[in-house]
Design a protein around this motif. Structure first.
Motif, PDB file in Angstrom:
ATOM      1  N   GLY A  22       0.822  -1.210   0.000  1.00 43.55           N
ATOM      2  CA  GLY A  22       0.000   0.000   0.000  1.00 43.55           C
ATOM      3  C   GLY A  22       0.851   1.253   0.000  1.00 43.55           C
ATOM      4  O   GLY A  22       0.559   2.221  -0.703  1.00 43.55           O
ATOM      5  N   GLY A  23       1.924   1.267   0.783  1.00 42.19           N
ATOM      6  CA  GLY A  23       2.838   2.413   0.796  1.00 42.19           C
ATOM      7  C   GLY A  23       3.491   2.621  -0.546  1.00 42.19           C
ATOM      8  O   GLY A  23       3.632   3.758  -1.015  1.00 42.19           O
ATOM      9  N   LEU A  25       2.311   1.758  -3.520  1.00 37.53           N
ATOM     10  CA  LEU A  25       1.318   2.270  -4.460  1.00 37.53           C
ATOM     11  C   LEU A  25       0.950   3.722  -4.161  1.00 37.53           C
ATOM     12  O   LEU A  25       0.694   4.497  -5.073  1.00 37.53           O
ATOM     13  CB  LEU A  25       0.066   1.398  -4.437  1.00 37.53           C
ATOM     14  N   TYR A  26       0.932   4.091  -2.898  1.00 39.85           N
ATOM     15  CA  TYR A  26       0.566   5.453  -2.512  1.00 39.85           C
ATOM     16  C   TYR A  26       1.677   6.448  -2.835  1.00 39.85           C
ATOM     17  O   TYR A  26       1.420   7.553  -3.302  1.00 39.85           O
ATOM     18  CB  TYR A  26       0.235   5.500  -1.024  1.00 39.85           C
ATOM     19  N   PHE A  27       2.921   6.085  -2.593  1.00 39.27           N
ATOM     20  CA  PHE A  27       4.032   7.033  -2.724  1.00 39.27           C
ATOM     21  C   PHE A  27       4.766   6.985  -4.062  1.00 39.27           C
ATOM     22  O   PHE A  27       5.660   7.784  -4.298  1.00 39.27           O
ATOM     23  CB  PHE A  27       5.044   6.829  -1.595  1.00 39.27           C
TER      24      PHE A  27
END
Length: 84
Positions: A22-23, A25-27
């Protein structure tokens, strides 16, 4: 008891993998479609540090928004340098 510890460890590892994915994909870098949005710009302030303006120009950036102030009493330390 050992089964609970192993199960808890595996569940923690799976949760950690989900958080890492998730990190990522987010960053990860986001760049809009150049055909749909042909004019590119950047927003700079002291948070970005020293800006390599030649590299910015080579990356087909058409304009820059340079932070000058924040509120009524804070002047961005890098404003004069970035404005040059």
């Amino acid at each position: 008891m050992k089964n609970r510890i192993v199960l808890f460890g595996l569940a923690s590892l799976v949760l950690l993998c989900f958080l890492a994915a998730g990190g990522y994909l987010y960053f990860r870098s986001f760049s809009p479609d150049r055909d749909k949005y042909p004019v590119r710009g950047i927003d700079v302030s002291h948070h970005q540090g020293q800006i390599d303006w030649r590299r910015v120009a080579a990356d087909d950036v058409a304009f820059a928004v340079i932070k000058a102030t924040e509120g009524g009493d804070h002047v961005d330390d890098a404003f004069a340098r970035n404005l040059e």
